[in-house]
Motif scaffolding. Structure first.
Motif, short mmCIF file in Angstrom:
data_model
loop_
_atom_site.label_atom_id
_atom_site.label_comp_id
_atom_site.label_asym_id
_atom_site.label_seq_id
_atom_site.Cartn_x
_atom_site.Cartn_y
_atom_site.Cartn_z
N GLY A 1 0.84 -1.19 0.00
CA GLY A 1 0.00 0.00 0.00
C GLY A 1 0.87 1.23 0.00
N LEU A 2 0.66 2.11 -0.98
CA LEU A 2 1.39 3.36 -1.07
C LEU A 2 0.45 4.49 -0.65
CD1 LEU A 2 3.25 2.91 -4.49
CD2 LEU A 2 4.15 2.53 -2.19
N PHE A 3 0.82 5.25 0.34
CA PHE A 3 -0.04 6.30 0.87
C PHE A 3 0.76 7.57 1.11
CE2 PHE A 3 -1.76 2.23 2.31
CZ PHE A 3 -3.02 2.27 1.75
N HIS A 4 0.07 8.68 0.90
CA HIS A 4 0.66 9.97 1.24
C HIS A 4 0.53 10.17 2.75
CE1 HIS A 4 -0.49 11.23 -3.10
NE2 HIS A 4 0.67 10.60 -3.07
N PRO A 5 1.29 11.07 3.31
CA PRO A 5 1.22 11.28 4.77
C PRO A 5 -0.17 11.68 5.26
CG PRO A 5 3.20 12.29 3.87
CD PRO A 5 2.40 11.82 2.69
N SER A 6 -0.98 12.28 4.39
CA SER A 6 -2.32 12.71 4.82
C SER A 6 -3.41 11.67 4.56
CB SER A 6 -2.69 14.02 4.10
OG SER A 6 -2.70 13.82 2.70
N ASP A 7 -3.02 10.51 4.04
CA ASP A 7 -4.01 9.50 3.68
C ASP A 7 -4.30 8.56 4.83
OD1 ASP A 7 -4.10 10.60 1.20
OD2 ASP A 7 -2.81 9.11 0.24
N ARG B 1 4.94 4.97 2.86
CA ARG B 1 4.48 6.34 2.76
C ARG B 1 5.40 7.12 1.84
NH1 ARG B 1 3.34 4.79 7.96
NH2 ARG B 1 1.17 5.15 8.64
N ILE B 2 4.81 7.81 0.92
CA ILE B 2 5.59 8.53 -0.09
C ILE B 2 5.11 9.97 -0.16
CG2 ILE B 2 6.02 6.46 -1.45
CD1 ILE B 2 3.80 7.36 -3.33
N SER B 3 5.97 10.83 -0.68
CA SER B 3 5.60 12.23 -0.88
C SER B 3 4.76 12.34 -2.15
CB SER B 3 6.86 13.09 -1.00
OG SER B 3 6.50 14.41 -1.38
N PRO B 4 3.73 13.17 -2.14
CA PRO B 4 2.88 13.27 -3.33
C PRO B 4 3.57 13.92 -4.52
CG PRO B 4 2.21 14.88 -1.68
CD PRO B 4 3.23 13.99 -1.01
N PHE B 5 4.73 14.56 -4.29
CA PHE B 5 5.39 15.26 -5.40
C PHE B 5 6.77 14.68 -5.70
CE2 PHE B 5 2.79 18.31 -3.00
CZ PHE B 5 1.84 18.60 -3.97
N ASP B 6 7.07 13.49 -5.19
CA ASP B 6 8.39 12.88 -5.40
C ASP B 6 8.20 11.56 -6.14
OD1 ASP B 6 10.96 11.96 -5.36
OD2 ASP B 6 11.29 12.33 -3.21
N SER B 7 8.14 11.63 -7.46
CA SER B 7 7.90 10.42 -8.25
C SER B 7 9.11 9.49 -8.25
CB SER B 7 7.52 10.80 -9.69
OG SER B 7 8.56 11.57 -10.28
N PHE B 8 10.31 10.05 -8.09
CA PHE B 8 11.50 9.20 -8.10
C PHE B 8 11.50 8.25 -6.89
CE2 PHE B 8 15.89 8.51 -6.67
CZ PHE B 8 16.40 7.84 -7.78
N HIS B 9 11.30 8.81 -5.73
CA HIS B 9 11.28 7.95 -4.54
C HIS B 9 10.06 7.03 -4.55
CE1 HIS B 9 14.21 10.94 -3.03
NE2 HIS B 9 14.65 9.93 -2.26
N ALA B 10 8.96 7.47 -5.16
CA ALA B 10 7.79 6.59 -5.26
C ALA B 10 8.13 5.37 -6.10
CB ALA B 10 6.62 7.36 -5.87
N GLY B 11 8.85 5.58 -7.21
CA GLY B 11 9.25 4.45 -8.04
C GLY B 11 10.15 3.48 -7.30
N LYS B 12 11.09 4.00 -6.50
CA LYS B 12 11.98 3.13 -5.75
C LYS B 12 11.22 2.32 -4.72
CE LYS B 12 16.00 4.33 -4.50
NZ LYS B 12 17.16 4.97 -3.86
N ARG B 13 10.19 2.93 -4.10
CA ARG B 13 9.38 2.19 -3.13
C ARG B 13 8.60 1.07 -3.81
NH1 ARG B 13 8.69 5.20 1.63
NH2 ARG B 13 10.65 6.33 1.96
N VAL B 14 8.13 1.33 -5.00
CA VAL B 14 7.40 0.29 -5.73
C VAL B 14 8.33 -0.88 -6.04
CG1 VAL B 14 6.23 -0.26 -7.90
CG2 VAL B 14 5.70 1.86 -6.69
N CYS B 15 9.52 -0.57 -6.53
CA CYS B 15 10.48 -1.64 -6.83
C CYS B 15 10.85 -2.42 -5.57
CB CYS B 15 11.73 -1.05 -7.48
SG CYS B 15 11.44 -0.39 -9.15
N GLY B 16 10.96 -1.70 -4.45
CA GLY B 16 11.25 -2.38 -3.21
C GLY B 16 10.14 -3.36 -2.83
N LEU B 17 8.89 -2.99 -3.04
CA LEU B 17 7.79 -3.90 -2.74
C LEU B 17 7.79 -5.11 -3.67
CD1 LEU B 17 4.92 -1.31 -2.09
CD2 LEU B 17 6.08 -2.72 -0.39
N LEU B 18 8.13 -4.88 -4.94
CA LEU B 18 8.19 -6.01 -5.88
C LEU B 18 9.29 -6.98 -5.49
CD1 LEU B 18 7.69 -4.16 -9.31
CD2 LEU B 18 6.00 -5.45 -7.99
N ASN B 19 10.38 -6.45 -4.98
CA ASN B 19 11.49 -7.32 -4.62
C ASN B 19 11.16 -8.26 -3.46
OD1 ASN B 19 13.22 -6.34 -6.60
ND2 ASN B 19 14.00 -4.67 -5.30
#
Length: 829
Positions: A40-46, A78-96
């Protein structure tokens, strides 16, 4: 929900990343693992979405009917809503680490996706059509709102009633925009903005007076139930929206939910559950249900994959297809998809703000042809409206017009409602007492009833007061017309009437000296005289002709006596029979008796007819009136006639297609000086002072009131049309139906008739002319000398003529005797 892949921003409503592996072929596939990880990927306010995600996992693990051999484990990032680079890394981490799916995150596009559920199925169109909105204004936040509402714009089509589209400013001050909408007199608003802005827009609308009983707001947000609208609950404004979540199911599911907010737990409830939160909860359940169904049909396994690899999973498309065919009931009602993966056959609740808060009043079902189904009955709605009306103060606009509204006669100054009295004042008092509201009477500033300026398209008078919402009701002798009905709403008529003519009473003509001759026309008198002479002559001739009338005896000197039926005797016989007096001799022959019998029959009929008609001519005074109808007015130009300027009577003649009324309107328009008046009172005064040179066209009820008090005036002819008086309200007033019910009740109880009798025949000099009429009718049988004077003239004339004839006879006889004596003396000598 349609499975989709994230874009370069990594921001999606719901991403189901299904890992496809090529390390094993289908023959070597194994069963699902004991632990299935989902990310689950969520912003801090979600917080709400994260809570729903966790609760869904727990509920699935507790339900042994779904994935009984496996356990879901939530992996939260938890990811920043304006940081797509770190969001991508978190996704890859979950896939791993081998997650089976990734849910989230929420973004600004989420609301657009959720709202598309509604406008894809034209719910807005259905409810606007059901309400019968002819015109409305769309207030939108961004261009996505116009896209969402395109079906509503298309459905309105090419009509003479335009739709206004306005965009909210980014400054946060919406008052200038709202003031423009208020000045346009628009009361129907479609508000398309983010849920966070709804309260602020409504609050600023309230500040400028756009939250009245006559305003209606359709809010397109599916999360209207989460907005705090407490300060608008008692304003009477219709605020309606749609709700995607199922109230009952959500209440049962979220009762135990809690949110950890800085170390404190607070329970979740319906008002905190937004559509995105419910969709998150349903998405996890849908995934688990589809995975369970897939596992029962074939053996599957899940393994970690790398973002850098090219591995795929052979069961991925099968799982997607299973998700499309799964049907389940979740927090957002029935969940079902079409072959393209879009939501179908869903239901939305219709919610409305009431004094008790947001309440469900109906449903919209995408499978039903009519779509809208209101669960609240009409009587329930009216009860709510009447409850809202209790103790509310309504502004009532009226105009001074006898006997509807008059200033009360008092020795001390009066203020407020106490300074007025009349039929309309009593009527609104009865209505307010029945419905429990208060009222404030205000006179219309320009003193007009309300007419449309064709050049500017603007109304004046009481109609304008209603349109600009400076008044809630308009009650007076206000006629219901088609033109006015297009601008405002009218209640059930409280009085029926028609246009008629007010004119001065005909002048009583003095009795004719020879009025006893009036029962028969001149022609009849001539014919009778001719018949009298003819019968006399005929009787004389027949008496000479028939031998039965010849003399059969001689006198003392032996000379035959002449027949009695000389010409003079025949005339005497005829006149004696005509006067019903008889004669000292009668006919003997059959022929002469036949003439006499027919003459007697003739005189019997004529004298009886004369006597019967004579009473009416002697006792009834003649009234000489130059006009008897509207046709008589139209045929002449000596008597001027007019109507109230700008009133419904003038409009009746102006718009009439009848040639007579068209000629009358042309005459009134061209007459100089003007024949139109500023008030009915002015018209009545003009008729009274005109001495027959002016007639006033006005409503029959007003004429009845005037003629009850001014005995010199009367109504001429019947009604030229049929119309009604009603109470006017602003367009779409919620109180019209309640007032209609009271008016019908007052009519059935006879109170409207009692009020009319009171103000027409009793108060302010009513009944005066009825008393005079009764006095004159009681003396109608008394004949004065003027009525029978002609008879005395005939008597005296006859006596005088008889005296003259007697003198002439005496002189004639004297001379004859003298001559005879002289002749006798000469002969004797």
């Amino acid at each position: 929900m349609q499975p989709s892949v994230g874009n370069n921003n990594g921001l999606l409503l719901l991403v189901l990343l299904l890992m496809l592996q090529n390390a094993f072929n289908w023959r070597a596939a194994l069963a699902l693992p004991d632990v299935i990880k989902i990310g689950g990927l969520f912003h801090p306010s979600d917080d709400h979405q994260e809570l729903a995600f966790r609760q869904a996992v727990e509920r699935i693990n507790a339900d042994r009917s779904i994935l009984p051999r496996s356990k879901l484990v939530a992996q939260i990032e938890r990811i920043s809503p304006f940081d797509s680079f770190h969001a991508g890394k978190r996704v890859c981490g979950l896939l791993n680490i081998g997650v089976a799916a990734i849910f989230g995150p929420q973004s600004s596009h989420t609301a657009s996706h959720v709202q598309s559920i509604c406008d894809n199925m034209e719910a807005y169109v259905d409810i606007v059509r059901h309400w019968g909105w002819k015109t409305f204004t769309i207030i939108y936040e961004n261009n996505d709102g116009i896209v969402r509402l395109q079906e509503l714009l298309k459905a309105h089509g090419m009509t003479p009633f335009p739709i206004t589209v306005r965009q909210l400013s980014d400054s946060g001050d919406y008052r200038p925009l709202l003031k423009q909408i208020k000045n346009s007199a628009e009361a129907h608003i479609v508000l398309d903005c983010s849920t966070e802005r709804v309260h602020e827009v409504l609050k600023q609308a309230q500040q400028i007076g756009m939250m009245s009983d006559y305003h209606s707001y359709l809010v397109t947000s599916l999360d209207l139930h989460t907005v705090n609208l407490d300060e608008f609950r008692y304003g009477g404004t219709n605020i309606t929206g749609f709700r995607l979540i199922n109230e009952k199911v959500v209440s049962d599911v979220v009762r135990q939910w809690s949110i950890d907010d800085k170390g404190m737990l607070r329970s979740a409830n319906l008002t905190t559950v937004r559509s995105e939160t419910a969709l998150m909860y349903d998405a996890v359940h849908l995934f688990a249900k589809a995975l369970h169904d897939l596992d029962t049909s074939q053996q599957i396994d899940i393994h970690p994959i790398s973002c850098d690899g090219q591995s795929t999973w052979q069961h991925g498309f099968s799982l997607i297809n299973y998700m499309k065919i799964v049907e389940m009931k979740g927090l957002t009602n029935v969940i079902k998809f079409d072959h393209q993966g879009f939501r179908t056959d869903f239901m939305l609740d219709i919610v409305e703000l009431t004094p008790a808060g947001i309440r469900k009043i109906g449903t919209w079902n995408s499978t039903l042809p009519e779509g809208i189904n209101f669960t609240r009955t009409f009587s329930q709605k009216q009860q709510e409206i009447e409850a809202n009306l209790k103790n509310k103060t309504l502004v009532v606009t009226t105009i001074l017009s006898n006997p509807y509204c008059m200033r009360k006669e008092s020795a001390v100054p009066l203020t407020g409602n106490d300074q007025f009295e009349g039929y309309a004042v009593d009527l609104i008092h009865e209505i307010s007492r029945s419905l429990g509201f208060n009222y404030k009477i205000q006179l219309v500033p320009d003193g007009s009833y309300g007419s449309l300026n064709k050049m500017t398209g603007e109304w004046n008078g009481m109609i304008r007061e209603l349109l600009e919402q400076r008044a809630d009701l308009a009650i007076a002798d206000l006629t219901i017309t088609f033109e006015r009905e297009q601008a405002v709403d009218f209640t059930t008529p409280f009085m029926n009437l028609g246009v008629s003519i007010l004119y001065r009473k005909p002048i009583k003509q003095p009795p004719n000296l020879f009025s006893f001759l009036s029962p028969l026309s001149l022609d009849v008198w001539i014919y009778m005289a001719t018949a009298y002479l003819g019968v006399s002559v005929l009787l004389f001739i027949l008496a000479k002709f028939t031998p039965y009338e010849w003399p059969a005896y001689t006198d003392a000197h032996g000379e035959k006596v002449e027949s009695q039926f000389t010409l003079l005797n025949c005339m005497w016989f005829a006149i004696g029979s005509l006067m019903q007096q008889g004669c000292d001799f009668l006919p003997k022959a059959l022929s002469t008796r036949m003439v006499a019998g027919i003459w007697w029959f003739f005189t019997l009929i004529m004298i009886s007819s004369y006597t019967a008609n004579l009473a009416a001519f002697l006792t009834v005074e003649r009234m000489d009136s130059p006009i008897e109808s509207a046709e008589d007015l139209a045929k002449q130009t000596r008597i001027k006639y007019g109507a109230l300027k700008g009133g419904s009577t003038a409009a009746f003649f102006r718009d009439s297609k009848i040639s007579t009324y068209q000629r009358m309107w042309s005459f009134m328009e061209s007459a100089r000086p003007s024949v139109f008046t500023a008030s009915n009172g002015e018209g009545v005064e003009r008729v009274a002072k005109g001495k027959g040179s002016y007639a006033f066209l006005m409503e029959s009820t007003s004429i009845e009131y005037v003629t009850e008090r001014n005995c010199e005036l009367t109504q001429v002819g019947g009604m030229l049309d049929t119309k009604s008086y009603g109470i006017a309200t602003p367009p779409n007033s919620p109180y019209r139906t309640a007032i209609n019910s009271v008016i019908l009740k007052l009519q059935e109880e006879g109170k409207l008739h009692i009020l009319k009798t009171k103000w027409w025949k009793e108060k302010r000099g009513g009944g005066k002319c009825r008393v005079e009429t009764s006095k004159s009718s009681s003396a109608a049988n008394e004949l004065g000398l003027a009525n029978v004077g002609g008879v005395f003239v005939v008597l005296m004339g006859g006596m005088g003529v008889a005296c003259v004839i007697a003198v002439c006879e005496f002189v004639w006889k004297s001379r004859k005797v003298a001559v005879e004596e002289r002749l006798s003396a000469i002969l004797n000598e």
